[in-house]
Design a protein around this motif. Structure first.
Motif, PDB file in Angstrom:
ATOM      1  N   ASN A  57       0.812  -1.222   0.000  1.00 15.52           N
ATOM      2  CA  ASN A  57       0.000   0.000   0.000  1.00 15.52           C
ATOM      3  C   ASN A  57       0.840   1.265   0.000  1.00 15.52           C
ATOM      4  OD1 ASN A  57      -2.306  -1.549   0.024  1.00 15.52           O
ATOM      5  ND2 ASN A  57      -2.517  -1.524   2.256  1.00 15.52           N
ATOM      6  N   ALA A  58       2.075   1.160   0.484  1.00 12.52           N
ATOM      7  CA  ALA A  58       2.954   2.333   0.537  1.00 12.52           C
ATOM      8  C   ALA A  58       3.840   2.443  -0.692  1.00 12.52           C
ATOM      9  CB  ALA A  58       3.812   2.271   1.800  1.00 12.52           C
ATOM     10  N   GLY A  59       3.648   1.542  -1.658  1.00 12.25           N
ATOM     11  CA  GLY A  59       4.430   1.590  -2.879  1.00 12.25           C
ATOM     12  C   GLY A  59       5.760   0.859  -2.803  1.00 12.25           C
ATOM     13  N   ARG A  60       6.024   0.171  -1.676  1.00 10.35           N
ATOM     14  CA  ARG A  60       7.273  -0.576  -1.558  1.00 10.35           C
ATOM     15  C   ARG A  60       7.150  -1.930  -2.253  1.00 10.35           C
ATOM     16  NH1 ARG A  60       6.606   1.360   4.264  1.00 10.35           N
ATOM     17  NH2 ARG A  60       5.036  -0.296   4.180  1.00 10.35           N
ATOM     18  N   VAL A  61       8.234  -2.350  -2.869  1.00  9.50           N
ATOM     19  CA  VAL A  61       8.251  -3.652  -3.537  1.00  9.50           C
ATOM     20  C   VAL A  61       8.446  -4.740  -2.481  1.00  9.50           C
ATOM     21  CG1 VAL A  61       9.427  -5.104  -5.220  1.00  9.50           C
ATOM     22  CG2 VAL A  61       9.152  -2.656  -5.664  1.00  9.50           C
ATOM     23  N   GLN A  62       7.556  -5.740  -2.488  1.00  5.53           N
ATOM     24  CA  GLN A  62       7.621  -6.832  -1.517  1.00  5.53           C
ATOM     25  C   GLN A  62       7.643  -8.178  -2.242  1.00  5.53           C
ATOM     26  OE1 GLN A  62       8.120  -6.255   1.519  1.00  5.53           O
ATOM     27  NE2 GLN A  62       7.111  -4.357   2.155  1.00  5.53           N
ATOM     28  N   LEU A  63       8.371  -9.143  -1.661  1.00  6.54           N
ATOM     29  CA  LEU A  63       8.352 -10.519  -2.158  1.00  6.54           C
ATOM     30  C   LEU A  63       7.069 -11.180  -1.701  1.00  6.54           C
ATOM     31  CD1 LEU A  63       9.831 -12.989  -3.444  1.00  6.54           C
ATOM     32  CD2 LEU A  63      10.772 -13.460  -1.170  1.00  6.54           C
ATOM     33  N   ILE A  64       6.236 -11.635  -2.653  1.00  6.32           N
ATOM     34  CA  ILE A  64       4.926 -12.190  -2.291  1.00  6.32           C
ATOM     35  C   ILE A  64       4.802 -13.677  -2.607  1.00  6.32           C
ATOM     36  CG2 ILE A  64       3.810  -9.955  -2.612  1.00  6.32           C
ATOM     37  CD1 ILE A  64       2.659 -11.155  -5.246  1.00  6.32           C
ATOM     38  N   GLY A  65       5.779 -14.258  -3.257  1.00  2.00           N
ATOM     39  CA  GLY A  65       5.688 -15.680  -3.573  1.00  2.00           C
ATOM     40  C   GLY A  65       6.951 -16.164  -4.244  1.00  2.00           C
ATOM     41  N   GLN A  66       7.174 -17.457  -4.124  1.00  2.00           N
ATOM     42  CA  GLN A  66       8.346 -18.059  -4.753  1.00  2.00           C
ATOM     43  C   GLN A  66       8.032 -19.503  -5.107  1.00  2.00           C
ATOM     44  OE1 GLN A  66      12.245 -18.555  -2.536  1.00  2.00           O
ATOM     45  NE2 GLN A  66      12.806 -16.881  -3.909  1.00  2.00           N
ATOM     46  N   GLY A  67       8.470 -19.894  -6.305  1.00  2.00           N
ATOM     47  CA  GLY A  67       8.224 -21.256  -6.766  1.00  2.00           C
ATOM     48  C   GLY A  67       9.315 -21.693  -7.728  1.00  2.00           C
ATOM     49  N   PHE A  68       9.098 -22.817  -8.357  1.00  2.00           N
ATOM     50  CA  PHE A  68      10.088 -23.384  -9.284  1.00  2.00           C
ATOM     51  C   PHE A  68       9.380 -23.772 -10.571  1.00  2.00           C
ATOM     52  CE2 PHE A  68      12.524 -26.792 -11.208  1.00  2.00           C
ATOM     53  CZ  PHE A  68      13.820 -26.308 -11.136  1.00  2.00           C
ATOM     54  N   ILE A  69      10.048 -23.525 -11.704  1.00  2.00           N
ATOM     55  CA  ILE A  69       9.517 -23.951 -12.994  1.00  2.00           C
ATOM     56  C   ILE A  69      10.512 -24.888 -13.661  1.00  2.00           C
ATOM     57  CG2 ILE A  69       8.166 -21.847 -13.323  1.00  2.00           C
ATOM     58  CD1 ILE A  69      10.370 -20.925 -15.311  1.00  2.00           C
ATOM     59  N   GLY A  70      10.011 -25.807 -14.469  1.00  2.00           N
ATOM     60  CA  GLY A  70      10.872 -26.656 -15.270  1.00  2.00           C
ATOM     61  C   GLY A  70      11.241 -25.943 -16.561  1.00  2.00           C
ATOM     62  N   HIS A  71      12.039 -26.601 -17.404  1.00  2.00           N
ATOM     63  CA  HIS A  71      12.402 -26.021 -18.693  1.00  2.00           C
ATOM     64  C   HIS A  71      11.127 -25.726 -19.484  1.00  2.00           C
ATOM     65  CE1 HIS A  71      16.495 -26.790 -17.780  1.00  2.00           C
ATOM     66  NE2 HIS A  71      16.419 -28.104 -17.905  1.00  2.00           N
ATOM     67  N   THR A  72      10.993 -24.480 -19.928  1.00  2.00           N
ATOM     68  CA  THR A  72       9.761 -24.030 -20.577  1.00  2.00           C
ATOM     69  C   THR A  72      10.078 -23.532 -21.977  1.00  2.00           C
ATOM     70  OG1 THR A  72       8.929 -23.342 -18.404  1.00  2.00           O
ATOM     71  CG2 THR A  72       7.770 -22.522 -20.354  1.00  2.00           C
ATOM     72  N   PRO A  73       9.658 -24.244 -23.017  1.00  2.00           N
ATOM     73  CA  PRO A  73       9.948 -23.805 -24.389  1.00  2.00           C
ATOM     74  C   PRO A  73       9.099 -22.609 -24.777  1.00  2.00           C
ATOM     75  CG  PRO A  73       8.555 -25.738 -24.430  1.00  2.00           C
ATOM     76  CD  PRO A  73       8.912 -25.512 -22.986  1.00  2.00           C
ATOM     77  N   ALA A  74       9.425 -22.008 -25.910  1.00  2.00           N
ATOM     78  CA  ALA A  74       8.668 -20.868 -26.422  1.00  2.00           C
ATOM     79  C   ALA A  74       7.217 -21.276 -26.670  1.00  2.00           C
ATOM     80  CB  ALA A  74       9.302 -20.356 -27.711  1.00  2.00           C
ATOM     81  N   GLY A  75       6.290 -20.390 -26.345  1.00  2.00           N
ATOM     82  CA  GLY A  75       4.870 -20.633 -26.597  1.00  2.00           C
ATOM     83  C   GLY A  75       4.149 -21.391 -25.516  1.00  2.00           C
ATOM     84  N   LYS A  76       4.876 -22.002 -24.572  1.00  2.00           N
ATOM     85  CA  LYS A  76       4.212 -22.754 -23.516  1.00  2.00           C
ATOM     86  C   LYS A  76       3.844 -21.820 -22.380  1.00  2.00           C
ATOM     87  CE  LYS A  76       4.686 -26.677 -20.364  1.00  2.00           C
ATOM     88  NZ  LYS A  76       5.577 -27.751 -19.856  1.00  2.00           N
ATOM     89  N   GLU A  77       2.583 -21.923 -21.916  1.00  2.00           N
ATOM     90  CA  GLU A  77       2.130 -21.066 -20.826  1.00  2.00           C
ATOM     91  C   GLU A  77       2.970 -21.313 -19.572  1.00  2.00           C
ATOM     92  OE1 GLU A  77      -1.495 -23.895 -19.163  1.00  2.00           O
ATOM     93  OE2 GLU A  77      -1.959 -22.187 -20.456  1.00  2.00           O
ATOM     94  N   LEU A  78       3.046 -20.324 -18.715  1.00  2.00           N
ATOM     95  CA  LEU A  78       3.882 -20.398 -17.527  1.00  2.00           C
ATOM     96  C   LEU A  78       2.999 -20.323 -16.294  1.00  2.00           C
ATOM     97  CD1 LEU A  78       6.803 -20.356 -16.366  1.00  2.00           C
ATOM     98  CD2 LEU A  78       6.621 -17.856 -16.367  1.00  2.00           C
ATOM     99  N   THR A  79       3.140 -21.306 -15.423  1.00  2.00           N
ATOM    100  CA  THR A  79       2.420 -21.311 -14.151  1.00  2.00           C
ATOM    101  C   THR A  79       3.433 -21.462 -13.022  1.00  2.00           C
ATOM    102  OG1 THR A  79       0.419 -22.258 -15.122  1.00  2.00           O
ATOM    103  CG2 THR A  79       0.685 -22.461 -12.740  1.00  2.00           C
ATOM    104  N   VAL A  80       3.398 -20.520 -12.092  1.00  2.00           N
ATOM    105  CA  VAL A  80       4.306 -20.545 -10.952  1.00  2.00           C
ATOM    106  C   VAL A  80       3.480 -20.821  -9.703  1.00  2.00           C
ATOM    107  CG1 VAL A  80       6.061 -19.297  -9.652  1.00  2.00           C
ATOM    108  CG2 VAL A  80       5.758 -18.854 -12.101  1.00  2.00           C
ATOM    109  N   GLU A  81       3.702 -21.961  -9.092  1.00  2.00           N
ATOM    110  CA  GLU A  81       3.003 -22.315  -7.852  1.00  2.00           C
ATOM    111  C   GLU A  81       3.780 -21.752  -6.669  1.00  2.00           C
ATOM    112  OE1 GLU A  81       2.647 -26.516  -7.871  1.00  2.00           O
ATOM    113  OE2 GLU A  81       1.200 -26.558  -9.531  1.00  2.00           O
ATOM    114  N   THR A  82       3.098 -20.965  -5.848  1.00  2.00           N
ATOM    115  CA  THR A  82       3.773 -20.332  -4.719  1.00  2.00           C
ATOM    116  C   THR A  82       3.263 -20.933  -3.414  1.00  2.00           C
ATOM    117  OG1 THR A  82       2.191 -18.496  -4.781  1.00  2.00           O
ATOM    118  CG2 THR A  82       4.221 -18.237  -6.050  1.00  2.00           C
TER     119      THR A  82
END
Length: 464
Positions: free
Chosen positions: A343-368
């Motif tokens: 709310n104060a405009g500060r950048v905060q870490l809100i989630g972290q996950g892992f992705i496998g090798h993702t080729p061009a055109g494949k949608e990206l889903t990050v589970e946090t």
């Protein structure tokens, strides 16, 4: 597996043009996520016409992977001792004369010389007599020329002509790299990607560096090599260590992608680098909520206790249509960190996950992680079974659940309630229409109003 490895390495050679390069070609290394390192380098050695044995300072390496990149040169054999202790050096110098310090009170600088006859046990012949002793005559005074800074490999090879310099290729391990991403959400959303390089035990100056992303398989390294490479080595800083400016060129080879860094690096044991994988690219993401099911995937199950809370999983979905800067981007597997403004405009870490090798055109889903303001409770409201009296004696269960979803946010949320089960089963009825995604998954997309509650009920038939 070895066939895949051979194909990948052969393609790498074609990509870098190693086989036809000049003797002055700079050292070139390819780092893999697994810790494997492929080295291509030119050695300043004088190779005569015919068969000879060359003492090559390669550091730690896998002898079975060593080959020359010189047409007309054949490797006949390698003798390599991965240890460089005093005992290892003695094995290399049987038959040589050594001087020993033998200080006595009247003459502290007294020395004597003896010849090493054999090992296991050590046998020494005094140079001044024909006497042989079975213990070391004193402290060996090693000539500097006999003490390498790293283990040497004695390589026997045959050359069709004399050469000044030798281009070789071999594998070692210890150094590695991993991809890491930062995704900033909101109206000015963007993605940044970096490669983190760990030099490990690698000690190479001024090297061209490629990062290979992909799974090409790997045979286990010999145990003695793994132990030697795992030995701690002192880290040092070097004023000549280079820095990375710019982004790498991306190419494909075999079933992998190769990132060629824009600057050469000097690898020093223990040193680490980071390099940008690409320029920042605008992205827009969608937050999604998922509630896992209650059924076991296989086998029977029993009645469940009273109503229990169930964490609602959070993930972020990014469309990647081809023809767009983000959609055409190749993403090696790695950690993804997501940031947003508070709310104060500060950048905060809100989630972290892992992705496998993702080729061009494949949608990206990050589970946090799990949702804070969207919560769920589940209770089993019905459980009954009947068992067949004739073969195959299957059991049929009728089970019903009630899921209470609450949303404390100021906007509505859609929670995808899932049930996953193998074998014969079906949804008999539900308060929200069930969608069958596959033979083993039903989903219920439930809309939960802002500051509100929605109750989902469903009944399933399961056979086991």
């Amino acid at each position: 597996m070895m066939g895949k490895l051979t194909t990948a390495i052969s393609a790498l050679l074609a990509l870098t043009g190693a086989a036809g390069a000049s003797a002055q070609q700079p050292t070139s290394v390819t780092l893999f996520n697994s810790g494997r390192v492929l080295v291509r380098r030119s050695l300043a050695v004088s190779v005569p016409n015919g068969t000879s044995t060359q003492a090559l300072d390669l550091g730690m390496f896998s002898p079975t992977t060593f080959t020359t990149l010189e047409p007309g040169v054949t490797v006949y054999g390698i003798r390599f001792d991965p240890a460089w202790s005093e005992e290892a050096l003695l094995r290399r110098n049987v038959g040589k004369h050594f001087e020993f310090s033998r200080p006595i009170a009247s003459n502290p600088a007294l020395t004597a010389s003896a010849t090493l006859l054999a090992l296991d046990p050590e046998r020494w012949k005094w140079d001044s007599t024909e006497r042989v002793v079975f213990s070391r005559p004193g402290q060996i005074q090693w000539p500097a020329a006999l003490v390498p800074t790293s283990p040497l490999a004695d390589v026997t090879l045959h050359s069709d002509r004399s050469r000044q310099g030798l281009k070789v290729m071999y594998e070692t391990s210890g150094a590695s790299w991993n991809a890491s991403y930062r995704i900033f959400l909101g109206a000015q959303g963007r993605i940044e990607g970096v490669a983190a390089l760990s030099g490990g035990t690698l000690d190479l100056p001024d090297a061209e560096v490629q990062l290979l992303a992909g799974d090409i398989g790997q045979a286990p390294a010999p145990e003695v090599m793994m132990k030697a490479m795992a030995a701690p080595r002192a880290s040092r800083m070097d004023a000549n260590a280079s820095y990375i400016d710019g982004v790498p060129q991306v190419g494909s080879v075999g079933e992998a992608h190769v990132y060629t860094l824009p600057a050469r690096l000097t690898f020093i044991p223990g040193l680490e680098f980071t390099a940008a994988l690409f320029e920042p690219i605008p992205v827009r993401g969608e937050r999604r909520y998922t509630l896992p099911g209650a059924l076991q995937f296989y086998g029977g199950f029993q009645q469940q206790p009273d109503e229990t809370p169930v964490p609602v999983a959070v993930s972020y979905h990014f469309d990647r249509k081809t023809g767009t800067s983000f959609g055409d981007l190749v993403l090696p597997g790695g950690v993804v960190s997501l940031y947003d403004n508070d709310n104060a405009g500060r950048v905060q870490l809100i989630g972290q996950g892992f992705i496998g090798h993702t080729p061009a055109g494949k949608e990206l889903t990050v589970e946090t992680g799990s949702a804070f303001d969207v919560t769920a409770r589940r209770v089993q409201t019905e459980f009954g079974t009947t068992r067949a009296t004739v073969a195959p004696y299957s059991t049929v269960a009728m089970v019903a659940y009630r899921v209470t979803l609450q949303n404390a946010k100021d906007s509505a949320a859609v929670v995808e309630v899932r049930e996953d089960r193998g074998g014969e089963w079906s949804v008999v009825s539900s308060s929200v229409p069930a969608q069958r995604r596959s033979s083993s998954r039903y989903v219920f997309p439930v809309t939960v109003p802002a500051k509100g509650t929605t109750v989902l009920t469903y009944r399933v038939r399961v056979v086991w």
